[in-house]
Design a protein around this motif. Structure first.
Motif, PDB file in Angstrom:
ATOM      1  N   GLY A  39      -7.294   0.303  -0.834  1.00  0.00           N
ATOM      2  CA  GLY A  39      -6.207  -0.118   0.029  1.00  0.00           C
ATOM      3  C   GLY A  39      -4.851   0.300  -0.506  1.00  0.00           C
ATOM      4  O   GLY A  39      -4.660   0.479  -1.702  1.00  0.00           O
ATOM      5  N   ALA A  40      -3.903   0.467   0.410  1.00  0.00           N
ATOM      6  CA  ALA A  40      -2.527   0.834   0.063  1.00  0.00           C
ATOM      7  C   ALA A  40      -1.576  -0.151   0.723  1.00  0.00           C
ATOM      8  O   ALA A  40      -1.939  -0.872   1.642  1.00  0.00           O
ATOM      9  N   GLY A  41      -0.332  -0.189   0.231  1.00  0.00           N
ATOM     10  CA  GLY A  41       0.660  -1.060   0.845  1.00  0.00           C
ATOM     11  C   GLY A  41       1.767  -1.423  -0.112  1.00  0.00           C
ATOM     12  O   GLY A  41       2.050  -0.711  -1.081  1.00  0.00           O
ATOM     13  N   THR A  42       2.411  -2.549   0.174  1.00  0.00           N
ATOM     14  CA  THR A  42       3.503  -3.031  -0.659  1.00  0.00           C
ATOM     15  C   THR A  42       2.903  -3.728  -1.872  1.00  0.00           C
ATOM     16  O   THR A  42       2.663  -4.929  -1.871  1.00  0.00           O
ATOM     17  N   GLY A 252      -4.438   2.410   5.663  1.00  0.00           N
ATOM     18  CA  GLY A 252      -3.064   2.226   6.110  1.00  0.00           C
ATOM     19  C   GLY A 252      -3.004   1.615   7.489  1.00  0.00           C
ATOM     20  O   GLY A 252      -3.962   0.998   7.966  1.00  0.00           O
ATOM     21  N   TRP A 253      -1.863   1.810   8.126  1.00  0.00           N
ATOM     22  CA  TRP A 253      -1.630   1.262   9.460  1.00  0.00           C
ATOM     23  C   TRP A 253      -2.390   2.147  10.444  1.00  0.00           C
ATOM     24  O   TRP A 253      -1.938   3.210  10.834  1.00  0.00           O
ATOM     25  N   GLY A 327       0.736   4.125   4.523  1.00  0.00           N
ATOM     26  CA  GLY A 327      -0.613   4.087   3.987  1.00  0.00           C
ATOM     27  C   GLY A 327      -0.828   5.236   3.030  1.00  0.00           C
ATOM     28  O   GLY A 327       0.124   5.795   2.482  1.00  0.00           O
ATOM     29  N   GLY A 328      -2.092   5.598   2.832  1.00  0.00           N
ATOM     30  CA  GLY A 328      -2.400   6.656   1.890  1.00  0.00           C
ATOM     31  C   GLY A 328      -3.780   7.227   2.127  1.00  0.00           C
ATOM     32  O   GLY A 328      -4.546   6.747   2.966  1.00  0.00           O
ATOM     33  N   VAL A 329      -4.094   8.275   1.365  1.00  0.00           N
ATOM     34  CA  VAL A 329      -5.396   8.933   1.468  1.00  0.00           C
ATOM     35  C   VAL A 329      -5.892   9.312   0.079  1.00  0.00           C
ATOM     36  O   VAL A 329      -5.112   9.472  -0.864  1.00  0.00           O
TER      37      VAL A 329
END
Length: 366
Positions: A39-42, A252-253, A327-329
């Motif tokens: 997961g990605a985010g703040t 991500g979103w 987001g990210g990959v």
């Protein structure tokens, strides 16, 4: 597929060393690579206790080790990514399987997808409940059904027919996710306000035979309604694998990742970048007295550099950001490069290759 860790040969080896793997690589052990995300985010250091930081790193390492063990022993990329994802589906730290977020109605609806880069076969499920390992169900859809995606009750019926493991619904639910939903409703927050990070999990790999695979699993977004489905189970958006270029898993979103078609867009860009680079290298080949190239560069002798691939991956994530998404990959290229890209302050992630012990990381500056 163009050469996986394939060396330049012949008299022009030195000329094209910038693009190639050393000839000595021919004598090395078979090569493999794997990357994972949670997961990605703040995700900021000041908001993480030492215990939380350590717990996430340990969980990532367990998943990474599980996938790497398969590859190290000569197993397939498909088996490796499933081996890496399933421990994260069982870990309540992540938003996948046990510990998944709750819908507006307090239910848990799970999504997953998987893709084989060798054949471009794929399987996906959306909105399922009770299935312990949605990534396993997605793979069964790929291998044991004529379809690519199943959803809801139909997917659950198929899981039962396949004899997949199920768990009681309260096994999936955690107090932390219940509190997030209650806070969202009480304070009229959006899912983004509640989910400062996207806990989707995923893995990508290339095995010793040069075959790639990608998989993604998620519980979606807190408070999702009306059967909302994000990018994770959508082939080409959250997951894609193609031996000709790369394997991608996104987090991500989801709405923005769907609109950009992130996973396939990255693979397509890498295919075209490869061709551009090989054409440029061909133009540098000395000409004969007749004005013809003295040597034709063959695809099996050429490799895209990690930095060149990173430029294309970052451009796609930049496009997501330009639309308002984040987001990210994680990406594995056909050359074996294990790469990350994100436009968030952090992404739970890890990577390992046959060259070394690997690494896990959380924050964007690691």
């Amino acid at each position: 597929m163009r050469g996986f860790f394939t060396p330049i040969v012949g008299a022009l080896a030195a000329l094209f060393a910038t693009f190639a793997v050393p000839v000595s690589a021919q004598e090395e052990e078979p090569r493999w690579s794997i990357a994972i995300h949670g997961g990605a985010g703040t995700i900021a250091r000041e908001n993480m206790t030492e215990e939380q930081d350590a717990a996430y790193r340990a969980a990532l390492q367990r998943a990474l080790d599980a996938g790497a063990a398969v590859l190290r022993e000569g197993g397939t990329a498909m088996d490796a990514i499933q081996a890496a994802i399933e421990p994260m589906e069982d870990d309540p730290l992540f938003n996948a399987g046990r510990g998944a977020v709750l819908t507006w109605d307090g239910a848990i609806e799970l999504d997953a997808s998987i893709m084989d880069g060798r054949t471009r076969d794929a399987g996906a499920v959306a909105g399922v409940t009770g299935v312990r390992h949605p990534i396993d169900l997605a793979r069964k859809v790929m291998t044991d059904s004529p379809h690519v995606m199943l959803s809801g009750k139909g997917a659950e019926t198929f899981a039962e027919e396949q004899g997949l493991e199920t768990m009681p619904l309260d096994w999936f639910e955690t107090e932390r996710r219940r509190e997030s939903l209650e806070r969202m409703k009480a304070q009229s927050l959006s899912a983004i306000d509640v989910d400062v990070k996207f806990g989707t999990v995923g893995a990508v790999a290339i095995d010793q035979d040069g075959n790639m695979a990608a998989g993604t699993s998620t519980g979606g977004m807190t408070g999702k309604r009306w059967g909302r489905i994000g990018d994770a189970p959508i082939i080409g958006a959250g997951t894609y694998a193609d031996n000709r270029s790369c394997a991608v898993s996104a987090t991500g979103w989801g709405e923005f990742f769907i609109r950009v078609g992130v996973a396939q867009e990255i693979c397509t860009r890498l295919r075209y970048r490869y061709q551009l680079e090989i054409d440029a290298a061909q133009r540098e080949v000395p000409l004969t007295s007749d004005g013809e190239p003295s040597y034709i560069i063959h695809a099996s002798e050429f490799a895209l550099e990690a930095g060149q691939a990173q430029e294309e991956i970052d451009a796609v994530i930049g496009e997501v950001g330009a639309l308002g998404g984040d987001g990210g990959v994680i990406v594995i290229t056909s050359e074996g490069h294990a790469l990350f890209s994100m436009n968030t302050s952090g992404m739970y992630r890890g990577r390992m290759t046959s060259d070394g012990p690997g690494e896990v990381a959380i924050y964007s500056d690691e």
